[in-house]
Design an enzyme around this catalytic site. Structure first.
Site, PDB file in Angstrom:
ATOM      1  CE1 TYR A   1      -4.223   0.414  -0.258  1.00 42.10           C
ATOM      2  CE2 TYR A   1      -4.266  -1.639   1.199  1.00 42.10           C
ATOM      3  CZ  TYR A   1      -4.583  -0.663   0.673  1.00 42.10           C
ATOM      4  OH  TYR A   1      -6.357  -1.438   0.011  1.00 42.10           O
TER       5      TYR A   1
ATOM      6  CD  GLU B   1      -4.579   4.324   0.725  1.00 45.61           C
ATOM      7  OE1 GLU B   1      -4.503   4.571   1.943  1.00 45.61           O
ATOM      8  OE2 GLU B   1      -5.746   4.189  -0.002  1.00 45.61           O
TER       9      GLU B   1
ATOM     10  CG  ASP C   1      -9.050  10.561 -22.958  1.00 46.51           C
ATOM     11  OD1 ASP C   1      -7.922   9.943 -24.024  1.00 46.51           O
ATOM     12  OD2 ASP C   1     -10.209  10.083 -23.511  1.00 46.51           O
TER      13      ASP C   1
ATOM     14  CB  THR D   1      -4.993   4.042 -21.990  1.00 46.09           C
ATOM     15  OG1 THR D   1      -5.125   4.009 -23.280  1.00 46.09           O
ATOM     16  CG2 THR D   1      -6.960   4.538 -21.496  1.00 46.09           C
TER      17      THR D   1
ATOM     18  CE  LYS E   1      -7.645   2.379 -25.547  1.00 44.16           C
ATOM     19  NZ  LYS E   1      -7.453   2.770 -24.333  1.00 44.16           N
TER      20      LYS E   1
ATOM     21  NE  ARG F   1      -6.623  -3.909 -19.693  1.00 46.02           N
ATOM     22  CZ  ARG F   1      -6.795  -3.720 -21.294  1.00 46.02           C
ATOM     23  NH1 ARG F   1      -6.054  -4.468 -21.690  1.00 46.02           N
ATOM     24  NH2 ARG F   1      -7.875  -2.947 -22.043  1.00 46.02           N
TER      25      ARG F   1
HETATM   26  N1  DSN Z   1     -12.332   0.552 -24.849  1.00 49.81           N
HETATM   27  C1  DSN Z   1     -11.627   1.060 -25.206  1.00 49.81           C
HETATM   28  C2  DSN Z   1     -11.596   1.169 -26.474  1.00 49.81           C
HETATM   29  O1  DSN Z   1     -11.720   0.223 -27.857  1.00 49.81           O
HETATM   30  O2  DSN Z   1     -11.287   2.503 -28.055  1.00 49.81           O
HETATM   31  C3  DSN Z   1     -12.000   2.839 -25.052  1.00 49.81           C
HETATM   32  O3  DSN Z   1     -11.783   2.826 -23.627  1.00 49.81           O
END
Ligand code: DSN
Length: 432
Positions: free
Chosen positions: A68, A70, A214, A240, A243, A249
């Site tokens: 932990y 925090e 974003d 994120t 990707k 993730r």
């Molecule tokens: N689920 C993601 C995507 O496939 O673009 C976005 O959060």
């Protein structure tokens, strides 16, 4: 049990893990082995997915999960955080270097969580936010009614130009004047064209709004120099990390504004999250380190080259691409010009049978429901990681077309599946 443990598709540490799990938890071991086989022998075209390096993967699956922590480096609510402080500081510094900004919060558990904290930092409940709806390529956390964003904020929308299916900056400027938003969001889940962040900032400034970018989908392209950076234009940038950026993730928030940075820190913790996932933060640091290597620039370039090649080949087969093509890693395919009865749902199922993994996706003004749709969203980040080339993209496009024009015929799907397996064998997941 599959023979994954003897196959080169997994790295040695993963093989050891599977061997140990076969004794400790055979049920989970069996499904994990089967999933490794699925990933090895299918073509992954879901635009938001990728294959991480063994270093990223095993940092996630480590003893760092036990802690932990925090709070933030130097100011934790628990003892024993000294090594976690070092790790989090490295992750923050690498994120700043990668994206050329002065502040990064690496704690958001996901992109949607990053957006929760970004909204909380810059807006009050009830404030007006101007964004692109999910039906036109936006993200659910940008204002969908059942999401936190649509529940707690007053969402106004802008739309794509109905002819070009691209961002119409004059329209967005007009909508900003009409709706007087507190914040404008750019950055999308299914938009294949370059975003003009500078123009967005001018529009935001014209009405005194914050600009939030974003960049979840394009973060790897921004880091690799294949898409313009949202800095110095956006007040706040969320993303994120899994990707095109090819990390674990997770989520990330960045800014150049010290005041915004302080607000973000408070709204991530304690505002919307508790203990940070330190094993994931360490893996983010490893992934950012990888993205800082010169080879990542080549990777980003190849993602875009492959997307262009796939898009061109699909157009040659008679498909229509929304906006006419792609500048980034993804494309939105309108299936109807090839066959007006084709639906995204059928296409996803049939291609899945043939070993080609895709997701159905609504196209702008889609007359069909979201679980049916008239389109597919395809992306090249994962196949590029495996080493597939622009020439292979032509092969993939022809396979897709054969399955779709056959109406999902079982024999055609089986033949294509065999060819997919052969192609996948040339590009083992951990052999590149
Ligand atoms: N689920 C993601 C995507 O496939 O673009 C976005 O959060």
């Amino acid at each position: 049990m599959t023979n994954t443990t003897e196959s080169p598709i997994l790295d040695p540490i993963s093989i050891e893990l599977l061997n140990a799990l076969e004794t400790a938890d055979p049920s989970i071991a069996e499904s994990m082995a089967a999933e490794a086989q699925r990933q090895q022998y299918t073509l992954e075209l879901i635009a938001s997915e990728n294959h991480v390096s063994p270093a990223v993967m095993h940092t996630m699956g480590s003893w760092l999960t036990n802690k932990y922590a925090e709070g933030y480096p130097g100011k934790r609510y628990y003892g024993g955080c000294e090594h976690h402080d070092t790790i989090e500081n490295i992750a923050r510094d690498r994120a700043k270097e990668l994206f050329g900004c002065t502040y990064a919060n690496v704690q958001p558990h996901s992109g949607a969580n990053a957006n929760v904290a970004a909204f909380m930092a810059l807006c009050k409940p009830g404030d007006t936010i101007l964004s692109l709806p999910i039906s036109s390529g936006g993200h659910l956390s940008h204002g969908l009614k059942p999401n936190f964003s649509g529940t707690f904020y007053n969402i106004e929308s802008y739309e794509l130009d109905s002819e070009t299916e691209t961002l119409d900056y004059d329209h967005i400027a007009a909508r900003a004047l009409e709706t007087k938003p507190h914040m404008i969001i750019c950055g999308y889940s299914a938009y294949s064209r370059t975003i003009d962040f500078k123009r967005f900032r001018e529009i935001a400034d014209s009405v005194g709004a914050y600009l939030m970018a974003d960049i979840a989908h394009i973060a790897g392209l921004v880091a690799g120099g294949q898409h313009p950076s949202p800095f110095p234009h956006a007040h706040i940038v969320t993303t994120t990390t899994h990707k095109t950026l090819r990390g674990p993730r997770g989520g990330l928030i960045m800014t150049n504004d010290e005041e915004v940075a302080k607000l973000v820190d408070r709204k991530v913790f304690p505002g919307s999250q508790g203990g940070p996932l330190m094993h994931i933060i360490a893996a983010k640091a490893v992934a950012f380190g990888e993205a800082l290597q010169p080879t990542f620039k080549t990777y980003a370039q190849k993602i875009v080259e492959n997307a262009t090649a796939l898009a061109d080949a699909l157009v040659e087969q008679g498909y229509r691409l929304c906006s006419g093509g792609t500048d980034n890693h993804l494309m939105l395919v309108d299936l109807r010009p090839r066959d007006e009865n084709l639906t995204g749902a059928d296409a996803e199922d049939w291609l899945g049978t043939a070993g080609i993994v895709v997701n159905k996706n609504g196209i702008p003004n889609d007359p069909r429901k979201p679980m049916v749709t008239s389109g597919l969203r395809l992306g090249t980040a994962a196949l590029t990681t495996r080493g597939l080339t622009a020439e292979d993209m032509r092969t993939v496009a022809l396979m897709i077309d054969r399955v779709l024009v056959s109406g999902g015929d079982a024999q055609v799907c089986q033949r294509v599946n065999q060819e997919v397996r052969e192609l996948c064998e040339r590009y083992p997941l951990y052999g590149h």
